[in-house]
Design a protein around this motif. Structure first.
Motif, PDB file in Angstrom:
ATOM      1  N   ASP A 118      -2.161   5.449  75.454  1.00 45.36           N
ATOM      2  CA  ASP A 118      -1.931   4.148  76.093  1.00 45.36           C
ATOM      3  C   ASP A 118      -3.073   3.184  75.816  1.00 45.36           C
ATOM      4  N   ARG A 119      -4.254   3.687  75.503  1.00 49.49           N
ATOM      5  CA  ARG A 119      -5.404   2.826  75.209  1.00 49.49           C
ATOM      6  C   ARG A 119      -5.690   2.726  73.727  1.00 49.49           C
ATOM      7  N   PRO A 123      -0.719   4.900  66.261  1.00 42.91           N
ATOM      8  CA  PRO A 123      -1.366   5.131  64.963  1.00 42.91           C
ATOM      9  C   PRO A 123      -2.833   5.545  65.100  1.00 42.91           C
ATOM     10  N   ALA A 124      -3.591   4.808  65.909  1.00 41.28           N
ATOM     11  CA  ALA A 124      -5.002   5.164  66.114  1.00 41.28           C
ATOM     12  C   ALA A 124      -5.124   6.490  66.845  1.00 41.28           C
ATOM     13  N   GLY A 125      -4.150   6.800  67.720  1.00 44.60           N
ATOM     14  CA  GLY A 125      -4.167   8.073  68.432  1.00 44.60           C
ATOM     15  C   GLY A 125      -4.002   9.253  67.483  1.00 44.60           C
ATOM     16  N   ILE A 126      -3.140   9.090  66.484  1.00 45.62           N
ATOM     17  CA  ILE A 126      -2.964  10.149  65.483  1.00 45.62           C
ATOM     18  C   ILE A 126      -4.247  10.359  64.692  1.00 45.62           C
ATOM     19  N   LEU A 127      -4.906   9.261  64.336  1.00 43.09           N
ATOM     20  CA  LEU A 127      -6.201   9.377  63.650  1.00 43.09           C
ATOM     21  C   LEU A 127      -7.231  10.056  64.552  1.00 43.09           C
ATOM     22  N   ALA A 128      -7.157   9.762  65.857  1.00 42.78           N
ATOM     23  CA  ALA A 128      -8.094  10.376  66.807  1.00 42.78           C
ATOM     24  C   ALA A 128      -7.889  11.887  66.873  1.00 42.78           C
ATOM     25  N   GLY A 214     -15.919  11.509  73.068  1.00 38.37           N
ATOM     26  CA  GLY A 214     -16.228  10.332  72.267  1.00 38.37           C
ATOM     27  C   GLY A 214     -15.019   9.435  72.097  1.00 38.37           C
ATOM     28  N   VAL A 215     -13.862  10.031  71.864  1.00 43.95           N
ATOM     29  CA  VAL A 215     -12.622   9.249  71.738  1.00 43.95           C
ATOM     30  C   VAL A 215     -12.311   8.544  73.051  1.00 43.95           C
ATOM     31  N   PHE A 216     -12.502   9.222  74.175  1.00 46.38           N
ATOM     32  CA  PHE A 216     -12.264   8.611  75.484  1.00 46.38           C
ATOM     33  C   PHE A 216     -13.132   7.367  75.677  1.00 46.38           C
ATOM     34  N   THR A 217     -14.408   7.475  75.328  1.00 43.12           N
ATOM     35  CA  THR A 217     -15.320   6.352  75.574  1.00 43.12           C
ATOM     36  C   THR A 217     -15.057   5.168  74.637  1.00 43.12           C
TER      37      THR A 217
END
Length: 362
Positions: A118-119, A123-128, A214-217
């Motif tokens: 949600d944040r 697409p960026a989530g898949i990279l994460a 790190g992804v969370f922050t």
């Protein structure tokens, strides 16, 4: 603040105590590997120290959540559960051995469950997810020498914890301080010559927790600047994995087999002592993490992150020139040549991960 200090001290003491207890258990159960000590000797190092780190972190952080004194916050509890699951998978690998693809798949599933889509957006989530898997495996690879993975883990945890505090993610900051304290307690037994090792359990748990935190922050920031900060926070582990991958690809060696071609091994071949290798790795990690924290908080620009990327690239290129002697274990065994008593005769010792030796004369 007071609870954070109390939680960190408690985590340190629990991890130090459990690491000492699990050392004997690992020796009795045959869950250990042999690491070099001196020119010819090899010493058994139990691999259950990571279980102590995982248990201490989960117990202390879970107690804060359960009592309501220090709730972990939205999504952070799930992150801890997913990290514990990855650590448990690593423990299975330590005891019974698992294929690398199983560890990768398990880590990817756990990462998929914790990324805040949600944040970040899909697409960026898949990279994460890919980034979390990569950093988790990088910390697994970093556990190749006494003290290295634990020291880098402590520094990285404090750095990402500072970023989380800057984002007012107090629960995540407390969790990372508890993890850093647990790793510090473990390091009391892991400084050269190590009496207990981190193993797949501890290294995967630590790497996953740090990468996902790190992804969370950085969720919600731009993709480019977010990637630069995340790289800085985990630069040393990333550089080690890239170094090994490039070296093995160039030499036609398997990427999934262990070998004496990591960053720590190459620094030792340059003449550094085991303690000196840990100190130098820690200083490198501290410098990169400091840049990442400053960039995250706005005290440093994108140019500082580019310096970290350039520095890591230079280190990889320079260390690629250091000759190494790769080791290729067959089906979990290591073959160590031992000269026999007769001239021209030799004996080959096949050493299983459990420490049992099989001798074959040639």
């Amino acid at each position: 603040m007071l609870y954070g200090i109390l939680a960190a001290v408690t985590s340190l003491l629990i991890a130090a105590l459990l690491a000492a207890l699990f050392r004997g258990l690992g020796l009795r159960a045959g869950v250990f590997e042999r690491r070099p000590q001196g020119s010819a000797r090899r010493r058994p190092v139990p691999l259950l120290g990571g279980a102590a780190v995982l248990a201490a972190t989960c117990l202390v952080a879970g107690a804060g959540e359960w009592t309501g004194v220090a709730p972990l916050g939205d999504g952070v509890g799930g992150l801890l559960v997913a990290g514990a699951a990855v650590g448990a998978l690593g423990l299975v690998a330590d005891v019974w051995r698992l294929r690398a693809r199983v560890l990768v798949a398990g880590t990817a599933v756990a990462a998929t469950c914790v990324v805040p889509y949600d944040r970040t957006g899909v697409p960026a989530g898949i990279l994460a997810v890919g980034w979390i898997v990569f950093v988790t495996l990088a910390f697994r690879a970093l556990d190749h020498a006494d003290g290295v993975a634990g020291t880098v883990g402590v520094i990285t945890a404090f750095g990402i914890g500072a970023c989380a505090a800057g984002e007012v993610m107090d629960g995540l900051a407390v969790l990372l301080s508890v993890l850093a304290a647990a790793l510090t307690g473990f390091l009391m037994h892991n400084w050269y010559p190590a009496r207990v090792g981190l193993g797949a359990c501890g290294s995967l748990f630590t790497g996953f927790l740090l990468a996902a935190s790190g992804v969370f922050t950085r969720a919600g920031y731009g993709l480019g600047e977010g990637a630069g900060v995340l790289f800085s926070l985990t630069a040393l582990a990333t550089a080690d994995l890239v170094l090994v991958a490039v070296s093995r690809r160039a030499g036609g060696r398997s990427l999934l087999r262990s070998g004496a071609d990591h960053l720590g091994h190459r620094l030792r071949r340059l003449g550094l002592t085991p303690q000196g290798t840990v100190v130098l790795a820690g200083l490198g990690a501290f410098g990169a993490v400091l840049v990442g924290v400053l960039a995250h908080t706005g005290w440093a620009g994108d140019g500082a992150v580019l310096w970290v990327v350039g520095g890591a690239l230079v280190v990889v290129l320079l260390l690629l020139r250091v000759p190494v002697h790769p080791v290729h274990p067959v089906h979990g065994h290591r073959r160590v040549p031992v000269h026999g008593p007769r001239r021209g005769a030799s004996t080959q010792v096949t050493e299983h991960a459990t420490g049992r030796l099989r001798v074959r004369s040639g």
